[in-house]
Scaffold this motif. Structure first.
Motif, PDB file in Angstrom:
ATOM      1  N   VAL A 160     -28.125  91.132  53.182  1.00 15.64           N
ATOM      2  CA  VAL A 160     -27.632  90.455  54.309  1.00 15.64           C
ATOM      3  C   VAL A 160     -26.663  91.546  55.353  1.00 15.64           C
ATOM      4  CG1 VAL A 160     -26.894  88.393  55.626  1.00 15.64           C
ATOM      5  CG2 VAL A 160     -28.174  88.164  53.292  1.00 15.64           C
ATOM      6  N   SER A 161     -27.140  91.472  56.279  1.00 15.48           N
ATOM      7  CA  SER A 161     -26.129  92.304  57.349  1.00 15.48           C
ATOM      8  C   SER A 161     -25.461  91.455  58.117  1.00 15.48           C
ATOM      9  CB  SER A 161     -26.955  93.377  58.074  1.00 15.48           C
ATOM     10  OG  SER A 161     -27.815  92.813  58.936  1.00 15.48           O
ATOM     11  N   GLY A 162     -24.190  91.468  58.619  1.00 16.83           N
ATOM     12  CA  GLY A 162     -23.447  90.644  59.187  1.00 16.83           C
ATOM     13  C   GLY A 162     -22.020  90.692  58.895  1.00 16.83           C
ATOM     14  N   PRO A 163     -21.163  89.974  59.690  1.00 14.69           N
ATOM     15  CA  PRO A 163     -19.592  90.108  59.325  1.00 14.69           C
ATOM     16  C   PRO A 163     -19.408  89.557  58.015  1.00 14.69           C
ATOM     17  CG  PRO A 163     -20.212  88.371  61.014  1.00 14.69           C
ATOM     18  CD  PRO A 163     -21.604  88.996  60.995  1.00 14.69           C
ATOM     19  N   ARG A 164     -18.664  89.981  57.481  1.00 13.80           N
ATOM     20  CA  ARG A 164     -18.068  89.595  56.153  1.00 13.80           C
ATOM     21  C   ARG A 164     -16.706  89.142  56.059  1.00 13.80           C
ATOM     22  NH1 ARG A 164     -21.290  90.926  51.487  1.00 13.80           N
ATOM     23  NH2 ARG A 164     -23.209  91.790  52.234  1.00 13.80           N
ATOM     24  N   VAL A 165     -16.453  87.818  55.932  1.00 13.21           N
ATOM     25  CA  VAL A 165     -15.074  87.378  56.118  1.00 13.21           C
ATOM     26  C   VAL A 165     -14.611  87.030  54.883  1.00 13.21           C
ATOM     27  CG1 VAL A 165     -13.719  85.628  57.101  1.00 13.21           C
ATOM     28  CG2 VAL A 165     -15.818  86.683  58.470  1.00 13.21           C
ATOM     29  N   CYS A 166     -13.234  87.184  54.427  1.00 18.09           N
ATOM     30  CA  CYS A 166     -12.673  86.492  53.483  1.00 18.09           C
ATOM     31  C   CYS A 166     -11.485  85.651  53.656  1.00 18.09           C
ATOM     32  CB  CYS A 166     -11.804  87.784  52.500  1.00 18.09           C
ATOM     33  SG  CYS A 166     -10.618  87.360  51.502  1.00 18.09           S
ATOM     34  N   VAL A 167     -11.654  84.373  53.152  1.00 20.36           N
ATOM     35  CA  VAL A 167     -10.565  83.516  53.345  1.00 20.36           C
ATOM     36  C   VAL A 167      -9.670  83.494  51.958  1.00 20.36           C
ATOM     37  CG1 VAL A 167     -10.150  80.864  53.717  1.00 20.36           C
ATOM     38  CG2 VAL A 167     -12.050  81.975  54.814  1.00 20.36           C
ATOM     39  N   VAL A 168      -8.437  83.496  52.120  1.00 19.17           N
ATOM     40  CA  VAL A 168      -7.435  83.235  51.166  1.00 19.17           C
ATOM     41  C   VAL A 168      -6.924  81.864  51.053  1.00 19.17           C
ATOM     42  CG1 VAL A 168      -5.349  84.306  50.184  1.00 19.17           C
ATOM     43  CG2 VAL A 168      -6.981  85.681  51.349  1.00 19.17           C
ATOM     44  N   GLY A 169      -7.366  81.007  50.233  1.00 18.72           N
ATOM     45  CA  GLY A 169      -6.814  79.742  49.801  1.00 18.72           C
ATOM     46  C   GLY A 169      -7.745  78.828  50.021  1.00 18.72           C
ATOM     47  N   GLY A 170      -8.132  77.786  49.254  1.00 18.12           N
ATOM     48  CA  GLY A 170      -9.303  77.010  48.945  1.00 18.12           C
ATOM     49  C   GLY A 170      -8.861  75.529  49.076  1.00 18.12           C
ATOM     50  N   GLY A 171      -7.825  75.333  50.237  1.00 21.31           N
ATOM     51  CA  GLY A 171      -7.477  73.995  50.591  1.00 21.31           C
ATOM     52  C   GLY A 171      -8.011  73.582  51.800  1.00 21.31           C
ATOM     53  N   PRO A 172      -7.675  72.548  52.411  1.00 23.69           N
ATOM     54  CA  PRO A 172      -8.441  71.967  53.789  1.00 23.69           C
ATOM     55  C   PRO A 172      -8.510  73.122  54.977  1.00 23.69           C
ATOM     56  CG  PRO A 172      -6.701  70.607  53.035  1.00 23.69           C
ATOM     57  CD  PRO A 172      -6.528  71.711  52.114  1.00 23.69           C
ATOM     58  N   ALA A 173      -7.119  74.111  55.227  1.00 22.60           N
ATOM     59  CA  ALA A 173      -7.163  74.948  56.126  1.00 22.60           C
ATOM     60  C   ALA A 173      -8.322  76.191  55.753  1.00 22.60           C
ATOM     61  CB  ALA A 173      -6.016  75.653  56.258  1.00 22.60           C
ATOM     62  N   GLY A 174      -8.687  76.594  54.374  1.00 21.97           N
ATOM     63  CA  GLY A 174      -9.636  77.474  54.064  1.00 21.97           C
ATOM     64  C   GLY A 174     -10.745  77.000  54.348  1.00 21.97           C
ATOM     65  N   PHE A 175     -11.250  75.734  53.754  1.00 31.82           N
ATOM     66  CA  PHE A 175     -12.580  75.314  53.905  1.00 31.82           C
ATOM     67  C   PHE A 175     -13.011  74.845  55.262  1.00 31.82           C
ATOM     68  CE2 PHE A 175     -12.634  74.751  49.363  1.00 31.82           C
ATOM     69  CZ  PHE A 175     -13.789  74.987  48.857  1.00 31.82           C
ATOM     70  N   TYR A 176     -11.976  74.500  56.036  1.00 42.72           N
ATOM     71  CA  TYR A 176     -12.436  74.057  57.624  1.00 42.72           C
ATOM     72  C   TYR A 176     -12.650  75.484  58.093  1.00 42.72           C
ATOM     73  CZ  TYR A 176     -11.350  69.212  57.569  1.00 42.72           C
ATOM     74  OH  TYR A 176     -11.338  67.686  57.241  1.00 42.72           O
ATOM     75  N   THR A 177     -11.813  76.398  57.812  1.00 37.05           N
ATOM     76  CA  THR A 177     -12.083  77.692  58.636  1.00 37.05           C
ATOM     77  C   THR A 177     -13.322  78.221  58.317  1.00 37.05           C
ATOM     78  OG1 THR A 177      -9.758  78.173  58.545  1.00 37.05           O
ATOM     79  CG2 THR A 177     -11.193  80.096  59.001  1.00 37.05           C
ATOM     80  N   ALA A 178     -13.906  78.281  57.046  1.00 30.39           N
ATOM     81  CA  ALA A 178     -15.227  78.600  56.607  1.00 30.39           C
ATOM     82  C   ALA A 178     -16.268  78.104  57.242  1.00 30.39           C
ATOM     83  CB  ALA A 178     -15.266  78.589  54.811  1.00 30.39           C
ATOM     84  N   GLN A 179     -16.196  76.724  57.324  1.00 29.97           N
ATOM     85  CA  GLN A 179     -17.077  75.989  57.718  1.00 29.97           C
ATOM     86  C   GLN A 179     -17.411  76.236  59.292  1.00 29.97           C
ATOM     87  OE1 GLN A 179     -16.043  71.304  57.758  1.00 29.97           O
ATOM     88  NE2 GLN A 179     -17.204  71.193  59.611  1.00 29.97           N
ATOM     89  N   GLN A 180     -16.487  76.351  60.066  1.00 30.34           N
ATOM     90  CA  GLN A 180     -16.642  76.738  61.360  1.00 30.34           C
ATOM     91  C   GLN A 180     -17.311  78.129  61.581  1.00 30.34           C
ATOM     92  OE1 GLN A 180     -16.262  74.614  63.742  1.00 30.34           O
ATOM     93  NE2 GLN A 180     -15.878  75.616  65.527  1.00 30.34           N
ATOM     94  N   LEU A 181     -16.842  79.157  60.751  1.00 32.92           N
ATOM     95  CA  LEU A 181     -17.565  80.293  60.779  1.00 32.92           C
ATOM     96  C   LEU A 181     -18.861  80.323  60.423  1.00 32.92           C
ATOM     97  CD1 LEU A 181     -14.609  82.436  59.221  1.00 32.92           C
ATOM     98  CD2 LEU A 181     -15.311  82.520  61.638  1.00 32.92           C
ATOM     99  N   LEU A 182     -19.265  79.521  59.336  1.00 30.74           N
ATOM    100  CA  LEU A 182     -20.711  79.476  58.937  1.00 30.74           C
ATOM    101  C   LEU A 182     -21.807  78.898  59.901  1.00 30.74           C
ATOM    102  CD1 LEU A 182     -19.922  78.773  55.364  1.00 30.74           C
ATOM    103  CD2 LEU A 182     -21.063  80.793  56.121  1.00 30.74           C
TER     104      LEU A 182
END
Length: 476
Positions: A27-49
C-alpha cells in the motif's frame, strides 16, 4: 548522524524482507507513527484513518496493554466512561492500523529512527510523572501522589506494591480536581459499590479493612475556583452513608455572587452551597472541602518516620473569578491525619533527548501540534497542552493535531513522494534488539484472561498486574 540512521533503516528494510515480515507493504500512502496507546493516541489515529483512505497508522505503546488512562485512570465505579474502549478497539482492528505494545520509545527505538521510517511521528504519550508538593516532610511514609494511589487501585503494574496504610481515621487530599474527588469517593464508598467493578482485588481487600472515616479535600483558592466538574461533585454529594462537613466561614459572601457567574460555574456553586451541612445525619463517614489553604509542612509522628498531620497556611485571595490568586498569610492551621494524598497534577517527561522539551511547563513546545523546529514531528494530548481536561477534551485536542498533520500532507509540507518503510523496518529493527512486540490480537488474549479471572468475583475483569505474566499470556 542522520545519514547513518537512514542507512540503518534501509538495511533493516532489507532484513525485514528476509525475515518474512507480513504487512501492508504494497500500500502506497502516508505512514504515520503514534507514540502512546492512550486516548490521545487512539483519537489521533482514528481521525487520520477516517480522513485519508491511503494512510497507514502504527501505534506504539510502552506497556503490553492499550488504552492508557481509560484503563488506568478512570475510576472503577465509572464503567460508562470506559465504553470508549469499544471505539478504540474498532480503530485497532482497522485494516490500516496496527498496535505494537511492549515497545519503549526512547529506549528500544529512538524518535529519530521512527522519523526516518515514517512520514510523520505523533507524540501522544501523556503525563506519567508526579508533581512534587515541595514542602518539608513530604517524603515521610503515609504520603502518596494521587497518580500512584489511583494506579494502585486501578492496576498499574508499577504501583502494585504500594500498600497504603488505611488504618487512620482522617485522610487529607491536596487538590480539588476530579482526580481528588475520585480518590475521596473510593476511600468512602460502600464496599458493595466497589466489589462489582474492575478495582484490583488487593485494593478491595485493603479498603474492606480501612479505618478512614473522614476525608478533607484541601484547595489553595475559594469555592468559586474549585476545579472539579459538576458530575464528580454530585457523585460525592450523593454518596451513601456520608455527610458533608463544610466550614460556613469558607462560604461568606458567595451567595451574593451567584447571579453574576457564568452558567456552568453557577450550577457547580449552587450544588456546593446545597452540600453545606448536607447529607445523612447518622452517616458513619464524612467529607469536606477546605478552601483557601496551602500545605507548608507535613508533620511527623512520634517515630519521626510517619506522617501524623499537615500544617496549612491560610490564604487570602487577590483578584476575582478564575484569575484569583492565592497568597499565603502568617496564619497557620494544623490538621491531624494519617494519610495524605497529593492530587496537584501530573507532568510529562522527556522520553528522548532529540525531542524539544519545555522543562518548566513539562510539555513538548508546539504550534497547534507541530513540534517546534522539528519537521514531521507532532504531538497531541497532555504532552501537547499539559495535564488538563477530561477525555472529551483530549479527543478534541487530538482531532486538532490530526487536522494540522493532514493539512501539512495536502500542502506538501510533508513530502509524501518519498517512500517510507514504516513498521516493516521498525519491527525488524526491534527484532535485532531482542524486543518482541505485543500485537492487538495478543492483547485480546490478555483481555480474555482478565475477564475469565473476574467472573468468579462478579467483576467485569481482574486486571493482571505483572508485566511478565501479561507477556506470557500474550505470546502463548
Amino acid at each position: 548522524m542522520q545519514k547513518m540512521i537512514i542507512n540503518r533503516i534501509v538495511r533493516i528494510h532489507i532484513l525485514s524482507r528476509a525475515t518474512g515480515w507480513r504487512g501492508l507493504s504494497s500500500v502506497s500512502g502516508p505512514r504515520v507513527c503514534v507514540v502512546g496507546g492512550g486516548p490521545a493516541g487512539f483519537y489521533t489515529a482514528q481521525q487520520l484513518l477516517k480522513a485519508r483512505q491511503d494512510a497507514l497508522v502504527d501505534i506504539y505503546e510502552r506497556l503490553p496493554v492499550p488504552f492508557g488512562l481509560v484503563r488506568f485512570g478512570v475510576a472503577p465505579d465509572h464503567p460508562e466512561v470506559k465504553n470508549v474502549i469499544n471505539t478504540f478497539t474498532q480503530t485497532a482492528h482497522h485494516e490500516r492500523c496496527s498496535f505494537h505494545g511492549n515497545v519503549n520509545v526512547g529506549r528500544d527505538v529512538s524518535v529519530e529512527e521512527l522519523r526516518q521510517a515514517y512520514h510523520a511521528v505523533v507524540l501522544s504519550y501523556g503525563a506519567e510523572a508526579n508533581r512534587p508538593i515541595g514542602i518539608p516532610g513530604e517524603n515521610l511514609s503515609g504520603i502518596f501522589s494521587a497518580k500512584d494511589f489511583v494506579g494502585w487501585y486501578n492496576g498499574i503494574p508499577a504501583n502494585k506494591e504500594l500498600c497504603p496504610d488505611l488504618s487512620c481515621e482522617t485522610a487529607v487530599i491536596l487538590g480539588q480536581g476530579n482526580v481528588a474527588l475520585d480518590v475521596a469517593r473510593i476511600l468512602l464508598s460502600p464496599l458493595d459499590t466497589l466489589k462489582t467493578t474492575d478495582i484490583t482485588q488487593h485494593a478491595l481487600k485493603a479498603l474492606a479493612g480501612s479505618g478512614v472515616r473522614r476525608v478533607l479535600i484541601i484547595g489553595r483558592r475559594g469555592p468559586l475556583q474549585i476545579a472539579c466538574t459538576i458530575k464528580e461533585l454530585r457523585e460525592l454529594v450523593n454518596l451513601p452513608n456520608t455527610r458533608a462537613e463544610m466550614l460556613l466561614s469558607d462560604f461568606e459572601g458567595i451567595k451574593e455572587t451567584l447571579k453574576d457567574l457564568p452558567r456552568p460555574r453557577k450550577r457547580l456553586t449552587d450544588l456546593l452551597m446545597k452540600a453545606v451541612n448536607g447529607g445523612e445525619d447518622k452517616a458513619e463517614k464524612s467529607w469536606s472541602f477546605r478552601f483557601s489553604r496551602s500545605p507548608v509542612e507535613v508533620l511527623a509522628g512520634a517515630d519521626g518516620k510517619r506522617a501524623a498531620g499537615i500544617r496549612l497556611a491560610l490564604n487570602k485571595l487577590e483578584g476575582s473569578g478564575e484569575n484569583a490568586r492565592a497568597v499565603p498569610t502568617d496564619q497557620l492551621e494544623d490538621v491531624d491525619c494519617g494519610l495524605i494524598i497529593s492530587s496537584i497534577g501530573y507532568k510529562s517527561i522527556l522520553i528522548d533527548p532529540a525531542v524539544p522539551f519545555d522543562p518548566r511547563r513539562s510539555v513538548v513546545p508546539n504550534d497547534m501540534g507541530r513540534v517546534q523546529d522539528t519537521p514531521g514531528l507532532y504531538c497531541s494530548g497532555w504532552v501537547k497542552r499539559g495535564p488538563t481536561g477530561v477525555i472529551a477534551t483530549t479527543m478534541n485536542d487530538s482531532f486538532d493535531t490530526a487536522r494540522v498533520l493532514l493539512q501539512d500532507m495536502e500542502t506538501g509540507e510533508l513530502d509524501l513522494s518519498i517512500k517510507k518503510p514504516g513498521a516493516q523496518a521498525i519491527s525488524a529493527l526491534l527484532q535485532t534488539r531482542g524486543v518482541r512486540t505485543v500485537l492487538f490480537s495478543d492483547w485480546e488474549k490478555i483481555n480474555a484472561e482478565e475477564e475469565r479471572r473476574g467472573k468468579p468475583h462478579g467483576k467485569p475483569r481482574e486486571k493482571l498486574l505483572d508485566v511478565e505474566e501479561m507477556l506470557q499470556i500474550a505470546w502463548s
